[in-house]
Scaffold this motif. Sequence first.
Motif, mmCIF file in Angstrom:
data_model
loop_
_atom_site.group_PDB
_atom_site.id
_atom_site.type_symbol
_atom_site.label_atom_id
_atom_site.label_comp_id
_atom_site.label_asym_id
_atom_site.label_seq_id
_atom_site.Cartn_x
_atom_site.Cartn_y
_atom_site.Cartn_z
ATOM 1 N N PHE A 1 41.165 47.365 32.461
ATOM 2 C CA PHE A 1 41.923 47.299 33.695
ATOM 3 C C PHE A 1 42.543 48.666 33.966
ATOM 4 N N LEU A 2 42.470 49.099 35.219
ATOM 5 C CA LEU A 2 43.063 50.385 35.573
ATOM 6 C C LEU A 2 44.274 50.132 36.465
ATOM 7 N N PRO A 3 45.334 50.903 36.251
ATOM 8 C CA PRO A 3 46.492 50.737 37.136
ATOM 9 C C PRO A 3 46.175 51.275 38.517
ATOM 10 N N GLN B 1 46.416 46.406 39.862
ATOM 11 C CA GLN B 1 45.424 46.641 38.817
ATOM 12 C C GLN B 1 44.028 46.271 39.315
#
Lengths: 300, 377
Positions: A125-127, A221
């Motif tokens: 997961f990427l912010p 996210q």
Amino acid sequence: MEYFLELLLGGLTRGSIYALIALGYTMVYGIIELINFAHGEIYMIGAFTALIVASVLTLQGLNHIAILVIASVAAVIYSSAYGYTAEKLAYKPLRRAPRLSALISAIGVSLFLQNYVLLAQTSDFLPFPSLIPEFKFNEPYEHIISSPEIVILITTTVVMILLTFLIKFTKIGKAMRATAQDRNMAMLVGVDVDRVISFTFIVGSATAAIGGVLIASHIGQINFYIGFIAGIKAFVAAVLGGIGSIPGAVLGSLVLGWTESFFTGYISSDYEDVFAFLFLVFILIFRPAGILGRSETDKV
Amino acid sequence: MMKTDLGKFFVMAIIGISMIFLFPGNSPAAETIKLGVAGPHSGDLASYGLPTVNAAELVVKDINAKGGVLGKKVELLIEDDVCKPEVATNTATKLLSEKVDVVLGHICSGATNAALGIYKDSKIIAISPSATNPDLTQSGNYPNFFRTIASDDAQAKLEVDFALNTMKAKKIAVLHDKGDYGKGLAEFAKGFLEKDKRATVVLFEGITPGAVDYSAIVQKIKRSGAEAVIFGGYHPEASKIVTQMRKKKMKTIFISDDGVKDDTFIKVAKQYAEGVYATGPKDVSKNPMAIAAIEAHKKAYGKDPGAFFLNGYAAALALLNAIEKAGSTGYDAVEKALRTEYVDTPLGKIRFDEKGDAEGVGFSIYQVQKGKYVELK
């Protein structure tokens, strides 16, 4: 009462999120009767593009609004390009083939894009930065609604109105309606059907990209898989509202959002999906074409 | 007449000779201490069992080089149970027939459970480095069983104790993601809370993983008046819930588990992650014995150790230390020594509680402070 209002607003936001994606499904289906399963992935690619552009621009030190606008424009362009290309490569060669072939092709595009992003980016997961600026609200509204929610609500409404306008009152809209009614006849009277279909994919992808930017910014996210679940839910919403109908897609999304929200709020979230889909079945029993769908006999 | 006698003689002779082969060296056997190592050493789950064999070999080599235990050399009896309960009973019987003194194993909870009854009847102590089923120690059925790993409910217990004792929460919401891991944990937590009675569980619900948002459930938490949320699950859902709670200005305490004690959680939830509590395995990476054990493994086997290596290492040390301290391999003396004598292991200084769980092994509470998980002492 306050609790009811909060759930109502929560459901409204969730419904608007679904609606931004459902619009693309319903438009493509309306024109060429293809369920474009890759649509959720276009939304995901929009979110990723916006993330990359926004990260670069943040390093340049631009202000928030400028980043939001530029990232959205980039996402729209990039996603539209993907939608356009997918149509040309995976659907157009199959236009005369049985409908099932195009459907399988769409699932293929969906899996391809998911795995492509997984490999090219990451499975983590990427912010996602909060691109939508936070306005201060006064109590008692502050804890009920936040600015991203308002922005999502307004955007969905504006997009819906613009699309309706585009289809009802413009030349290309008229061509789209003609293609939807009878593709061969439209061709005979001089409508460039290929161009109309490409245009539909571009517009559908653009709305998905806008959805991607706003939703990712609201939730904070993203990963390569977000398009799948959102896409399925939006597809359900589009069917619920009557696939092919633009107000239907929005209405179906809101009904689905509210169903989930109230069910979670008053009964239990354990069976949220079960109940949402039961409700879908229930509506389809009484209105097989969806809430606003026209039931029409298949073309012979 | 003569013929029959000769026949008898032959039969006797054959039996006699085979007896010699069956029990080779009955007398030297008494001079070694036999440490049984049981677990899956072949098949699908071999990767769980073999690291413990390596650990036992390293420990025994070390101790034998220093003169052994009670002046005797330690001998390993390695038996494969392929993680299957029905095989584990045979494994246990075989170890007993070989006159095993203590057992390091088994590895899987099911196989351990099956073998323990046999060991109990023969008064043999077993230490598992990896069997996490709570019942193995908590049922009280197996006073001969110990383990150097925290049980499955240890995290839930720690979370509940923290919420009740440190945070003094009276109303607690327990949420989970409906998965095996999250739901299992949440159910343990709910069980502990209901038994304790100092707090009430105001909400117990599963959320849908991967949903676009959790605003409805967040509103529900708010309406329930919960002072603390215990969440069983992983970081993507946790970060969405925490973010939405904080955006709605809720200051509810958020306590979660190992699945959330991940730097991605902090990266994704950003400023909203501040103050969140999560349980995670105790940090042993700075323990000099752990570093030495891993180094020794690399030297002996040319690779990094696998699953439960340090737990296996600690269990072997604990067993041999207890025998040394007890002065014999007698059941009662060794059992008492395990519960009373501390031993230095790669997992820290440990001894076992009355149920057989290792004190000081397992999980700690961590809190997000200034963008980092910090272990709370």
